[in-house]
Design an enzyme around this catalytic site. Structure first.
Site, PDB file in Angstrom:
ATOM      1  N   LYS A  38       0.843  -1.203   0.000  1.00 44.88           N
ATOM      2  CA  LYS A  38       0.000   0.000   0.000  1.00 44.88           C
ATOM      3  C   LYS A  38       0.872   1.244   0.000  1.00 44.88           C
ATOM      4  O   LYS A  38       2.087   1.154   0.222  1.00 44.88           O
ATOM      5  CB  LYS A  38      -0.919  -0.023   1.219  1.00 44.88           C
ATOM      6  CG  LYS A  38      -0.149  -0.009   2.529  1.00 44.88           C
ATOM      7  CD  LYS A  38      -1.060  -0.251   3.719  1.00 44.88           C
ATOM      8  CE  LYS A  38      -0.327  -0.058   5.012  1.00 44.88           C
ATOM      9  NZ  LYS A  38      -0.360  -1.251   5.868  1.00 44.88           N
ATOM     10  N   ARG A 136      -9.642  -0.212  15.783  1.00 45.02           N
ATOM     11  CA  ARG A 136      -9.722   0.375  14.435  1.00 45.02           C
ATOM     12  C   ARG A 136     -10.756  -0.429  13.653  1.00 45.02           C
ATOM     13  O   ARG A 136     -11.819  -0.729  14.174  1.00 45.02           O
ATOM     14  CB  ARG A 136      -8.319   0.365  13.813  1.00 45.02           C
ATOM     15  CG  ARG A 136      -8.128   1.335  12.683  1.00 45.02           C
ATOM     16  CD  ARG A 136      -6.666   1.419  12.206  1.00 45.02           C
ATOM     17  NE  ARG A 136      -6.208   0.206  11.537  1.00 45.02           N
ATOM     18  CZ  ARG A 136      -4.990   0.076  10.995  1.00 45.02           C
ATOM     19  NH1 ARG A 136      -4.118   1.072  11.060  1.00 45.02           N
ATOM     20  NH2 ARG A 136      -4.645  -1.033  10.400  1.00 45.02           N
ATOM     21  N   TYR A 266      13.617  31.939   5.660  1.00 47.18           N
ATOM     22  CA  TYR A 266      12.418  32.602   6.190  1.00 47.18           C
ATOM     23  C   TYR A 266      12.439  32.685   7.711  1.00 47.18           C
ATOM     24  O   TYR A 266      12.763  31.715   8.396  1.00 47.18           O
ATOM     25  CB  TYR A 266      11.163  31.813   5.788  1.00 47.18           C
ATOM     26  CG  TYR A 266      10.798  31.902   4.336  1.00 47.18           C
ATOM     27  CD1 TYR A 266      10.481  33.125   3.755  1.00 47.18           C
ATOM     28  CD2 TYR A 266      10.754  30.754   3.553  1.00 47.18           C
ATOM     29  CE1 TYR A 266      10.129  33.201   2.402  1.00 47.18           C
ATOM     30  CE2 TYR A 266      10.390  30.817   2.210  1.00 47.18           C
ATOM     31  CZ  TYR A 266      10.078  32.044   1.645  1.00 47.18           C
ATOM     32  OH  TYR A 266       9.726  32.113   0.324  1.00 47.18           O
ATOM     33  N   MET A 314       9.759  25.692   0.410  1.00 49.38           N
ATOM     34  CA  MET A 314       8.966  24.769  -0.398  1.00 49.38           C
ATOM     35  C   MET A 314       9.851  23.913  -1.301  1.00 49.38           C
ATOM     36  O   MET A 314       9.648  22.705  -1.424  1.00 49.38           O
ATOM     37  CB  MET A 314       7.945  25.550  -1.215  1.00 49.38           C
ATOM     38  CG  MET A 314       6.911  24.671  -1.886  1.00 49.38           C
ATOM     39  SD  MET A 314       5.703  25.610  -2.828  1.00 49.38           S
ATOM     40  CE  MET A 314       4.712  26.349  -1.545  1.00 49.38           C
TER      41      MET A 314
HETATM   42  C1  LIG Z   1       0.235  -2.056   6.580  1.00 50.19           C
HETATM   43  C2  LIG Z   1      -0.335  -3.289   7.140  1.00 50.19           C
HETATM   44  C3  LIG Z   1       0.476  -4.333   7.588  1.00 50.19           C
HETATM   45  C4  LIG Z   1       1.974  -4.232   7.638  1.00 50.19           C
HETATM   46  O1  LIG Z   1       2.411  -3.530   8.777  1.00 50.19           O
HETATM   47  P1  LIG Z   1       3.989  -3.334   9.022  1.00 50.19           P
HETATM   48  O2  LIG Z   1       4.067  -2.792  10.381  1.00 50.19           O
HETATM   49  O3  LIG Z   1       4.452  -2.364   7.983  1.00 50.19           O
HETATM   50  O4  LIG Z   1       4.606  -4.669   8.833  1.00 50.19           O
HETATM   51  C5  LIG Z   1      -0.137  -5.488   8.005  1.00 50.19           C
HETATM   52  N1  LIG Z   1      -1.479  -5.614   7.980  1.00 50.19           N
HETATM   53  C6  LIG Z   1      -2.291  -4.627   7.569  1.00 50.19           C
HETATM   54  C7  LIG Z   1      -3.757  -4.828   7.568  1.00 50.19           C
HETATM   55  C8  LIG Z   1      -1.742  -3.431   7.141  1.00 50.19           C
HETATM   56  O5  LIG Z   1      -2.557  -2.458   6.723  1.00 50.19           O
END
Ligand SMILES: *Cc1c(COP(=O)(O)O)cnc(C)c1O
Length: 374
Positions: A38, A136, A266, A314
């Protein structure tokens, strides 16, 4: 017209491969590793990263959103791709078209998938997200039996897994990891008694610290990119074996000498205390080099550390090169990575701005042109 920037992210593909092999061997024989790619592969480029992991045998990939999974498929990535945070019910088509595996936690999503499956005369595998203490996404473990009842009444759904996530597995002493694993075990039993699915909960921290949490598959992210989730404080034995795959380079635009007492950048938050030689470099917060690094960051010039002076702008910032021999415009500057015997890690940058390597990698990697070596 050409679109080259002064700034360059370099990704070492052989580093990604070596990290994958290490994590896979840690996971153990017959335990697949889902490579989390991701956020464009944590800034490394998701398609190139996935291809590197695939060369080492990886056949399972994880992304957050559906559109990321589509990019992977369009980039030619095969294997299983999990969409872990959900999808809009009107996007169900793409899940079938690209043969993706959705993670679900609502009746609404389940019904939309079932309708899609019926319309195509196909079946779709789904994994269910349970919240075992992360606070979560996911249903609570106690809700799983009823959820499974509803799902098994829907045609076209193949219940193929249950997953959860750890909030503190980067800390080997964490109590919540043990209690989450404990809370995950009834859902796993429930699934396995009623369906033939798999259970997975381990992220990088758990792979490294809690071997008992490996279950049927592990999901690794940060470790594959070369960092320990606990940052600099982590046990050295492991961090020494991981290979940070990302470096960030630029070059000096201008070198000039200021008298003592001159304000730099700045707000004049830095004032020279001596006759000071300053190098101007074309890296700013637009390039993911956080403004929080103003007067805090360090870069490498001629293999030596040079501190950032004044506010980061920037597109530019200034570094003190008074103690470095003969820097001239065009000289290479390393903001992340190695130069000579010195190196700057994403943990090093993160520590200065009260952040974590994950964020530094995403910010730098996803805001600059990338090149690949190895
Ligand atoms: C990003 C993610 C991981 C990986 O986590 P790391 O700490 O980067 O190994 C595992 N499971 C889910 C659902 C994630 O979103």
């Amino acid at each position: 017209m050409h679109d080259h920037s002064f700034n360059r992210i370099r990704i070492d593909l052989s580093g990604l491969e070596s990290n994958y092999r290490l994590i896979s061997s840690r996971a153990g024989l017959n335990i697949p590793v889902m490579a989390m790619v991701k956020a464009d592969g944590y800034g490394h480029g998701m398609v190139r990263a996935a291809q590197a992991f695939a060369r080492c045998g990886c056949a399972v990939f994880g992304v957050a959103e559906l559109r990321e999974a589509v990019v992977l498929r369009q980039g030619g990535v095969g294997g299983d791709i999990y969409v872990t945070i959900g999808f809009d019910t009107d996007e169900v088509d793409a899940l079938f078209e690209y043969q993706l595996t959705p993670v679900i936690y609502s009746h609404e999503a389940a019904r939309a998938l079932s309708a899609g499956a019926l319309a195509r005369g196909r079946e779709i595998g789904v994994h269910i997200k349970v919240d075992t203490g992360m606070g979560r996404l996911g249903i609570f473990p106690a809700e799983l039996p009823a959820f499974l009842d509803v799902l098994s009444g829907l045609e076209g759904l193949k219940i193929s897994g249950v997953m959860s996530h750890f909030p503190e597995s980067d800390d080997p002493e964490s109590k919540s990891t043990k209690s989450a694993l404990h809370a995950f075990s009834p859902p796993c039993r429930e699934l396995q008694n009623r369906f033939s699915g798999i259970c997975h909960i381990a992220n990088s921290g758990a792979v490294l610290n809690f071997p008992e949490a490996r279950c049927d598959m592990v999901r690794a992210g940060i470790a594959l990119y070369g960092y320990h989730p606990a940052g600099e404080g982590a046990a050295r034995d492991m961090t020494d074996l991981l290979v940070p795959a990302m470096s960030f380079y630029t070059r000096i635009l201008q070198v000039k000498t200021f008298p003592a007492g001159t304000g730099i950048s700045y707000g004049h938050t830095f004032r020279t205390k001596r006759v000071t030689r300053i190098a101007v470099i074309p890296v700013g917060y637009e390039d993911g080099y956080s403004r929080a690094l103003s007067n805090k960051g360090q870069v490498l010039v001629h293999g030596q550390r040079a501190p950032v002076c004044g506010r980061i702008c920037m597109n530019m910032c200034m570094v003190d090169v008074t103690d470095i021999k003969d820097p001239v415009p065009g000289d290479e500057v390393v903001l992340l990575g190695r130069q000579g015997i010195e190196s700057i890690s994403a943990d090093d940058i993160a520590r200065r701005i009260d952040s974590i390597s994950y964020e530094v990698l995403c910010m730098l990697g996803n805001n600059n042109q990338r090149e690949y070596i190895g």
